[in-house]
Design an enzyme around this catalytic site. Structure first.
Site, PDB file in Angstrom:
ATOM      1  N   HIS A 257     106.526  32.144  65.269  1.00 25.23           N
ATOM      2  CA  HIS A 257     107.781  31.816  65.947  1.00 25.23           C
ATOM      3  C   HIS A 257     108.310  33.023  66.716  1.00 25.23           C
ATOM      4  O   HIS A 257     108.622  32.938  67.908  1.00 25.23           O
ATOM      5  CB  HIS A 257     108.807  31.351  64.915  1.00 25.23           C
ATOM      6  CG  HIS A 257     110.201  31.166  65.437  1.00 25.23           C
ATOM      7  ND1 HIS A 257     110.746  29.928  65.677  1.00 25.23           N
ATOM      8  CD2 HIS A 257     111.175  32.068  65.739  1.00 25.23           C
ATOM      9  CE1 HIS A 257     111.984  30.075  66.122  1.00 25.23           C
ATOM     10  NE2 HIS A 257     112.271  31.366  66.167  1.00 25.23           N
ATOM     11  N   GLU A 258     108.423  34.150  66.034  1.00 21.67           N
ATOM     12  CA  GLU A 258     109.043  35.315  66.656  1.00 21.67           C
ATOM     13  C   GLU A 258     108.180  35.906  67.765  1.00 21.67           C
ATOM     14  O   GLU A 258     108.692  36.338  68.800  1.00 21.67           O
ATOM     15  CB  GLU A 258     109.363  36.365  65.596  1.00 21.67           C
ATOM     16  CG  GLU A 258     110.473  35.962  64.649  1.00 21.67           C
ATOM     17  CD  GLU A 258     111.796  35.710  65.363  1.00 21.67           C
ATOM     18  OE1 GLU A 258     112.064  36.386  66.374  1.00 21.67           O
ATOM     19  OE2 GLU A 258     112.547  34.828  64.925  1.00 21.67           O
TER      20      GLU A 258
ATOM     21  N   HIS B 199     108.709  34.215  70.950  1.00 26.46           N
ATOM     22  CA  HIS B 199     109.838  34.730  71.728  1.00 26.46           C
ATOM     23  C   HIS B 199     109.367  35.842  72.664  1.00 26.46           C
ATOM     24  O   HIS B 199     109.871  35.986  73.780  1.00 26.46           O
ATOM     25  CB  HIS B 199     110.934  35.250  70.803  1.00 26.46           C
ATOM     26  CG  HIS B 199     111.768  34.168  70.182  1.00 26.46           C
ATOM     27  ND1 HIS B 199     112.311  33.143  70.905  1.00 26.46           N
ATOM     28  CD2 HIS B 199     112.167  33.965  68.895  1.00 26.46           C
ATOM     29  CE1 HIS B 199     112.998  32.348  70.106  1.00 26.46           C
ATOM     30  NE2 HIS B 199     112.921  32.821  68.879  1.00 26.46           N
TER      31      HIS B 199
ATOM     32  N   GLU C 201     114.266  28.548  71.386  1.00 25.91           N
ATOM     33  CA  GLU C 201     114.047  28.366  69.949  1.00 25.91           C
ATOM     34  C   GLU C 201     113.047  27.251  69.672  1.00 25.91           C
ATOM     35  O   GLU C 201     112.198  27.350  68.790  1.00 25.91           O
ATOM     36  CB  GLU C 201     115.367  28.080  69.245  1.00 25.91           C
ATOM     37  CG  GLU C 201     116.301  29.263  69.153  1.00 25.91           C
ATOM     38  CD  GLU C 201     115.702  30.430  68.388  1.00 25.91           C
ATOM     39  OE1 GLU C 201     114.887  30.201  67.466  1.00 25.91           O
ATOM     40  OE2 GLU C 201     116.052  31.569  68.715  1.00 25.91           O
TER      41      GLU C 201
ATOM     42  N   HIS D 266     119.832  27.026  67.596  1.00 27.76           N
ATOM     43  CA  HIS D 266     118.927  26.436  66.607  1.00 27.76           C
ATOM     44  C   HIS D 266     119.259  24.964  66.380  1.00 27.76           C
ATOM     45  O   HIS D 266     118.365  24.138  66.184  1.00 27.76           O
ATOM     46  CB  HIS D 266     118.998  27.218  65.292  1.00 27.76           C
ATOM     47  CG  HIS D 266     118.559  28.641  65.427  1.00 27.76           C
ATOM     48  ND1 HIS D 266     119.435  29.648  65.773  1.00 27.76           N
ATOM     49  CD2 HIS D 266     117.347  29.222  65.271  1.00 27.76           C
ATOM     50  CE1 HIS D 266     118.776  30.799  65.826  1.00 27.76           C
ATOM     51  NE2 HIS D 266     117.508  30.572  65.519  1.00 27.76           N
TER      52      HIS D 266
END
Length: 590
Positions: A386-387, A390, A419, A483
């Site tokens: 996920h990160e 980004h 997100e 989110h």
């Protein structure tokens, strides 16, 4: 959520030709002709795209005083070329001035995707505030030490204003503050790091008295596999093949660097030099200040938090799996597609209960937990996927929140889309790794030990009660916390991939509803992911909202499968099933 575009004041003008087509990959689209080397160089494509931008000024919004610096050149197997530009006006960086110019194989202009639908020319270029005054206001707003203020044009909110941009270093990391150069008003104050757990969800956990206490291993031995495998060579450093005993996924193989006969470094030379270091409790955004992980046995960690190497094994494993996913699926060479390493620091800060991508550091940062709500390091595989996504968004569309509150919560559809994409590709990293100790699914944060058994989920987002994630679009989503709003496009992606209704995949049962009660038949995860990646890299910009994302994915489906294809029609159906349609597109908000 990231907002690096707000912070970018210097852009590298060097251009790398990027062939990120999907042919012969795990997520390949259909063959649209023989894959071939571009007949033109990247520099020629940039020249043609820049000329087209000025020649088609009515469409692109590029005008007198503007200059375009290329960020990326994308050459598709079917022949299209795309150049992503950032803009300056009279030498000042333009926030929200980014655009992608689309060309044919013959370098003819075919269209543009732009962040600002208005002129970026401010009414005046004469500031009333001095740089020093702007720095003082920024330091006060972000509660830290201000760097040097730089004049910019802020074109993010439907107008163009002269402003100062200031980086502020505070106790909890750096922030970028934009101050109006005429009125002194703080136009934005955005943290430079993305936290996996938002301030809102952390406050909810505190209010409920709930903890994040992920179950970890119980092993105490460091010999995860029998010995290290090293290429025989008379000179060091050489590539070695060691092992880690991680907190969350048990025994893992790790490619490392042997620096001497009995000396190994947790750095992967086969993946651009990707490395994990120990921050040793420092809150630093400088990777060079991290302490290198070394070993005499090429074994890392013992499966528990008693060894500092256990979290490092998880981090290095998660990062390399993420890199491999992007490379094998899309030919992407590193997070920024520039063949540079991905990096991480574990044990970051004192009592930090979070993990995040930090664009200043260019790396993943993992705290050890705050000892209260967050009990262990968040070095879980889908958190890393996920990160790091980004970071991919930082290097491409740079999707931004529309505003940030005083607690650091971010709001708005572009941020929510950011997100969502991080959740979409984070779950894909799990499917790619296919680790039996971390079974892949469409859930995010399922290993965190939360009472609701996950943090977010793609099939039925509103089952997340912690963040109040939504299933469907409504006008109110424009002001939702990112989110919470992310559910709109995450749900559309799931419907595109797997379809509506009840379905069991692996050990997880899903039951995905639709806004209008329609039935959607999915086209498969590989095709859905290919479409979303193509849309992100070619057709999304910093201000892309959910209706823009619908258009972007339809264009991507056309590129890959054709405008009359089942895939194209299913993209349209999936967005309609979350109430994003051409008919309810809001008036332009850019």
């Amino acid at each position: 959520m990231r907002s690096a575009h707000i912070r970018s004041v210097a852009v590298a003008v060097a251009v790398v030709a990027v062939a990120t087509g999907l042919a012969d990959t795990a997520l390949a689209g259909p063959a649209t002709g023989a894959q071939q080397t571009a007949a033109t160089t990247a520099e020629q494509v940039v020249v043609a795209a820049r000329a087209a931008a000025f020649a088609h000024a009515t469409a692109t919004g590029v005008g007198a005083g503007d200059e375009l610096q290329p960020q990326d050149v994308m050459i598709d197997p079917e022949g299209a070329r795309h150049v992503r530009f950032v803009r300056t006006h009279r030498g000042m960086p333009v926030l929200g001035g980014d655009l992608v110019v689309h060309l044919s194989r013959r370098l003819a202009y075919t269209g543009v995707t732009r962040a600002a639908d208005h002129t970026v020319r401010p009414a005046t270029t004469e500031a009333k505030l001095t740089a020093r005054q702007a720095e003082e206001k920024a330091a006060s707003a972000a509660d830290g030490d201000a760097g040097t203020a730089q004049l910019v044009v802020d074109a993010r909110d439907g107008a163009a204003a002269l402003a100062y941009q200031v980086t502020v270093d505070g106790d909890s990391g750096s922030s970028t503050v934009v101050v109006d150069a005429l009125t002194g008003k703080v136009r934005s104050n955005t943290p430079d790091s993305d936290q996996f757990l938002s301030p809102k969800v952390l406050e909810t956990l505190r209010r409920r008295g709930e903890t994040v206490d992920p179950a970890t291993g119980i092993g105490t031995r460091a010999d995860a596999f029998a010995g290290a495998s090293v290429s025989a060579a008379p000179h060091y450093p050489v590539t070695a093949h060691g092992s880690g005993r991680s907190l969350f996924v048990g025994k893992v193989a790790l490619t490392t660097t042997q620096t001497a006969r009995t000396s190994f470094l947790l750095k992967d030379p086969t993946r651009y030099g990707t490395e994990t270091r120990d921050a040793k409790g420092k809150e630093t955004e400088s990777f060079a200040q991290g302490t290198k992980f070394t070993s005499t046995t090429d074994s890392w960690g013992n499966g528990t938090t008693t060894s500092r190497g256990s979290a490092a094994a998880d981090a290095q494993y998660g990062i390399t799996e993420t890199l491999d996913f992007y490379k094998k699926a899309f030919g992407r060479k590193g997070i920024a597609n520039n063949s540079k390493p991905a990096r991480a620091m574990v044990h970051w800060g004192s009592k930090v209960g979070n993990a995040f991508w930090d664009s200043t550091c260019g790396c993943m940062l993992y705290g050890d937990g705050d000892g209260d709500e967050i009990k262990k390091p968040l070095v879980v595989l889908d958190v890393t996927g996920h990160e790091l996504t980004h970071g991919v968004v930082d290097a491409t569309a740079k999707l931004e929140p529309t505003y940030v509150d005083n607690d650091g919560n971010q709001f708005g559809e572009p941020g929510a889309l950011n997100e969502s994409l991080a959740d979409v590709f984070g779950s894909n990293v799990e499917f790619f790794a296919n680790n039996p100790k971390n079974p892949p699914n469409y859930l995010l944060g399922e290993k965190l030990g939360l009472a609701q058994k996950f943090l977010r989920r793609l099939d039925h987002p509103s089952l997340d009660k912690l963040e109040g994630t939504v299933d469907y679009w409504s006008p109110e989503v424009a002001d939702a916390e990112v989110h919470a709003g992310s559910g709109v496009s995450s749900h559309a992606y799931y419907l595109l991939a797997e379809g509506s209704g009840r379905k069991t995949i692996g050990a997880t049962t899903y039951n995905s509803p639709t806004y209008d009660g329609s039935t959607v038949t999915g086209i498969g995860r590989a095709k859905a992911t290919a479409i979303f990646y193509r849309a992100l890299t070619r057709y999304m910009v910093s201000s892309t909202d959910f209706h823009d994302a619908r258009v972007a994915t339809l264009k991507a489906a056309t590129d890959l499968y054709g405008a009359s294809s089942v895939e194209y029609r299913t993209v349209d159906q999936a967005w309609a099933a979350v109430d994003v349609t051409a008919a309810n597109t809001p008036a332009a908000r850019h």
